[in-house]
Design a protein around this motif. Structure first.
Motif, short mmCIF file in Angstrom:
data_model
loop_
_atom_site.label_atom_id
_atom_site.label_comp_id
_atom_site.label_asym_id
_atom_site.label_seq_id
_atom_site.Cartn_x
_atom_site.Cartn_y
_atom_site.Cartn_z
N ARG A 1 33.26 33.06 45.74
CA ARG A 1 34.43 32.55 44.44
C ARG A 1 34.82 33.83 42.70
NH1 ARG A 1 33.49 27.51 42.66
NH2 ARG A 1 35.19 28.20 40.84
N VAL A 2 34.12 34.98 43.55
CA VAL A 2 34.19 36.15 42.96
C VAL A 2 34.51 37.13 43.36
CG1 VAL A 2 33.43 37.77 40.77
CG2 VAL A 2 33.51 34.58 40.26
N VAL A 3 35.51 38.18 43.42
CA VAL A 3 35.36 39.76 44.33
C VAL A 3 35.26 40.50 43.02
CG1 VAL A 3 37.05 40.92 45.14
CG2 VAL A 3 36.87 38.27 46.24
N ASP A 4 34.37 41.19 43.17
CA ASP A 4 34.44 42.53 42.03
C ASP A 4 35.21 43.65 42.79
OD1 ASP A 4 33.39 45.01 40.30
OD2 ASP A 4 31.12 44.33 40.53
N ILE A 5 35.74 44.00 41.85
CA ILE A 5 36.87 44.88 42.78
C ILE A 5 36.11 46.54 42.22
CG2 ILE A 5 39.03 46.53 43.06
CD1 ILE A 5 39.86 43.70 42.90
N ALA A 6 35.15 47.55 43.09
CA ALA A 6 35.39 48.89 42.38
C ALA A 6 35.17 49.95 43.20
CB ALA A 6 33.77 48.77 42.37
N ILE B 1 44.81 45.57 45.88
CA ILE B 1 43.47 44.58 45.27
C ILE B 1 43.12 43.66 44.59
CG2 ILE B 1 41.43 44.23 45.93
CD1 ILE B 1 41.28 47.54 46.47
N ALA B 2 43.65 43.70 43.91
CA ALA B 2 43.91 42.39 43.33
C ALA B 2 44.43 41.38 43.01
CB ALA B 2 43.80 43.01 41.07
N LEU B 3 45.69 41.40 43.11
CA LEU B 3 46.53 40.83 43.28
C LEU B 3 46.07 40.14 44.85
CD1 LEU B 3 50.00 42.85 42.78
CD2 LEU B 3 49.16 40.44 41.70
N LEU C 1 43.77 37.45 43.79
CA LEU C 1 44.19 36.24 43.47
C LEU C 1 44.84 35.22 44.14
CD1 LEU C 1 45.51 38.05 39.93
CD2 LEU C 1 43.09 37.47 40.83
N HIS C 2 45.36 35.95 45.40
CA HIS C 2 46.33 35.64 46.32
C HIS C 2 45.06 34.54 47.08
CE1 HIS C 2 50.55 35.55 44.55
NE2 HIS C 2 50.21 37.08 45.13
N ALA C 3 43.88 34.61 47.33
CA ALA C 3 43.25 34.57 48.11
C ALA C 3 42.03 33.60 47.39
CB ALA C 3 42.04 35.42 48.65
N GLY C 4 42.75 33.54 45.74
CA GLY C 4 42.27 32.68 45.09
C GLY C 4 41.22 32.98 44.61
N LYS C 5 40.25 33.97 44.50
CA LYS C 5 39.42 35.13 44.25
C LYS C 5 39.43 35.07 42.45
CE LYS C 5 37.70 34.71 48.57
NZ LYS C 5 37.28 33.27 48.75
N HIS C 6 38.78 34.48 41.67
CA HIS C 6 38.39 35.20 39.99
C HIS C 6 37.74 36.84 40.10
CE1 HIS C 6 38.72 31.05 38.73
NE2 HIS C 6 37.63 30.91 39.66
N LYS D 1 52.27 41.99 35.24
CA LYS D 1 52.13 41.05 37.04
C LYS D 1 51.01 40.70 37.32
CE LYS D 1 56.43 43.78 37.33
NZ LYS D 1 56.89 45.15 38.49
N ILE D 2 49.96 40.90 37.06
CA ILE D 2 48.82 41.08 37.33
C ILE D 2 48.27 39.57 36.60
CG2 ILE D 2 46.09 41.48 37.42
CD1 ILE D 2 47.03 44.54 38.85
N ILE D 3 48.37 39.66 35.57
CA ILE D 3 47.76 38.86 34.72
C ILE D 3 48.91 37.46 34.55
CG2 ILE D 3 47.64 38.04 31.84
CD1 ILE D 3 46.61 40.69 31.00
N GLU D 4 50.04 37.56 35.59
CA GLU D 4 51.08 36.51 35.08
C GLU D 4 50.54 35.64 36.46
OE1 GLU D 4 55.46 38.19 35.60
OE2 GLU D 4 54.94 38.68 32.86
N VAL D 5 50.38 36.64 37.15
CA VAL D 5 49.85 35.78 38.62
C VAL D 5 48.30 35.36 38.64
CG1 VAL D 5 48.94 36.55 41.30
CG2 VAL D 5 50.63 37.85 40.13
N ALA D 6 47.33 35.78 37.57
CA ALA D 6 46.07 34.67 37.26
C ALA D 6 46.13 33.88 36.72
CB ALA D 6 45.14 35.99 36.91
N ASP D 7 47.80 34.13 35.78
CA ASP D 7 47.64 32.60 34.77
C ASP D 7 48.05 31.35 35.94
OD1 ASP D 7 46.25 34.11 33.06
OD2 ASP D 7 48.55 34.47 32.05
#
Length: 359
Positions: free
Chosen positions: A85-90, A99-101, A104-109, A125-131
């Motif tokens: 459910r959650v992806v931690d990008i490091a 990777i964040a985009l 998000l498109h895969a449905g992960k927080h 742009k990333i925030i708009e996709v998440a919202d």
């Protein structure tokens, strides 16, 4: 005083409630995942289902030592794991936005590292996709959750030092940048990748400044391409000010890493223990001198946790609570754009030699 300290400790508690815990996967298996993310998540009781790194052998080694059950063969395999459910990008900052985009498109927080994005436009742009997708993003500006910093902020909010007037960080250390070749080559270095911690911590106490000034320089013979000595001054409404003085070319071994908050009714001061013997470090210290309590001079606050690894449970815990109750994580990606904007303005000041408005 024990009752007063108990209220501060309760305010800054980073424990993650069992009902908030969700399965996590990590992209990246570098040193910070090894020594900070995974130990903190294990202590917090989180389930890390697996991790992926371009260096498959490194990923297997890290996973094996931390009891992580899966090593994904690809990023796609990780993102297609419906249990996550959650992806931690490091990863290195330049790789994070893409990777964040995809995540998000895969449905992960998301848990994203600092710096969140290279510029505000990318962040928006990333925030708009998440919202649009109803997903949450927290930025791992974990110094907000370092116990000494968090307790100091709670004391300010409780009015222990009256009206706050000044916050300063003084850091004089030796930093070896060579384990990160991309950092050695970066022409934006100290502010973007180190003092960003202090700047974000200042924002967590004072909010956003209205004007800033920064000067930065290099030391003869240094290996890194970018600035390694900086002085940043932040002007807030009224008479509130902050300064960050950071040097990474200390060649005499007498490290210093301190902060201080002054107010009309007292002061708070502390040390950042991690930086005295990085990466091993030592415990932080924190003291308060308050007219309102009163403290009868300087009184130590018992700091029991460390920046690494303990503070790393803070941002992800906030994200998990936000997913559960629909609130905003702390700090959210939207809030962190203020830190990105601050970094940008400081570099503009450094380049121009002039102070810069934040608007």
């Amino acid at each position: 005083m024990l009752d007063a300290y108990a209220s501060i400790a309760e305010t800054i508690d980073t424990a993650i409630a069992p009902e908030h815990r969700l399965p996590v996967a990590i992209v990246g298996a570098g040193a910070i995942v090894d020594v900070a993310h995974l130990p903190a998540y294990r202590t917090a009781g989180l389930e890390v289902r697996g991790l992926f790194d371009l260096d498959a052998e490194r990923a297997k080694d890290v996973a094996g030592r931390h009891g992580v059950p899966n090593v994904y063969a690809s990023l796609d395999e990780l993102l297609h794991d419906n249990a996550v459910r959650v992806v931690d990008i490091a990863v290195a900052p330049q790789a994070q936005p893409d990777i964040a985009l995809r995540a998000l498109h895969a449905g992960k927080h998301l848990v994203c590292q600092k710096p969140f994005v290279p510029d505000e436009e990318t962040g928006r742009k990333i925030i708009e996709v998440a919202d649009r997708l109803g997903l949450k993003i927290v930025v791992n500006q974990q110094m907000r959750y370092d116990e000494g910093i968090a307790a100091a902020r709670a004391m300010v909010e409780a009015g222990w030092i009256g009206e706050p007037t000044t916050l300063s960080f003084t850091v004089n250390i030796a930093t070896d940048w060579t384990p990160w070749p991309w950092l050695v080559r970066s022409d934006r270095l100290e502010i973007m990748y180190h003092s960003i911690h202090y700047l974000d911590a200042i924002r967590s106490v004072f909010g956003d400044p209205v004007q800033v000034f920064c000067t930065g320089s290099r030391t003869p013979g240094q290996v890194a391409a970018g600035e390694t000595r900086t002085i940043s001054t932040l002007v807030f409404p009224g008479d509130v000010r902050a300064v960050v003085h950071a040097t990474h070319e200390n060649r005499t071994g007498d490290s210093e890493a301190t902060f201080r908050i002054d107010g009309s009714g007292g002061s708070i001061k502390g040390t950042i223990g991690l930086l005295y013997d990085y990466p091993h470090g030592r415990p932080d210290t924190l003291e308060v001198n308050s007219l309102s309590l009163p403290t009868d001079g300087w009184l130590p606050y018992p700091v029991t946790r460390r920046w690494i690894p303990d503070a790393f449970a803070g941002p992800i815990g906030s994200l998990l609570r936000a997913v559960a109750d629909g609130s905003e994580p702390y700090p959210s990606a939207r809030d962190n754009l203020g830190t990105i904007r601050l970094v940008d303005r400081l570099y503009a000041s450094m380049d121009s030699g002039h102070s810069m408005p934040m608007k």
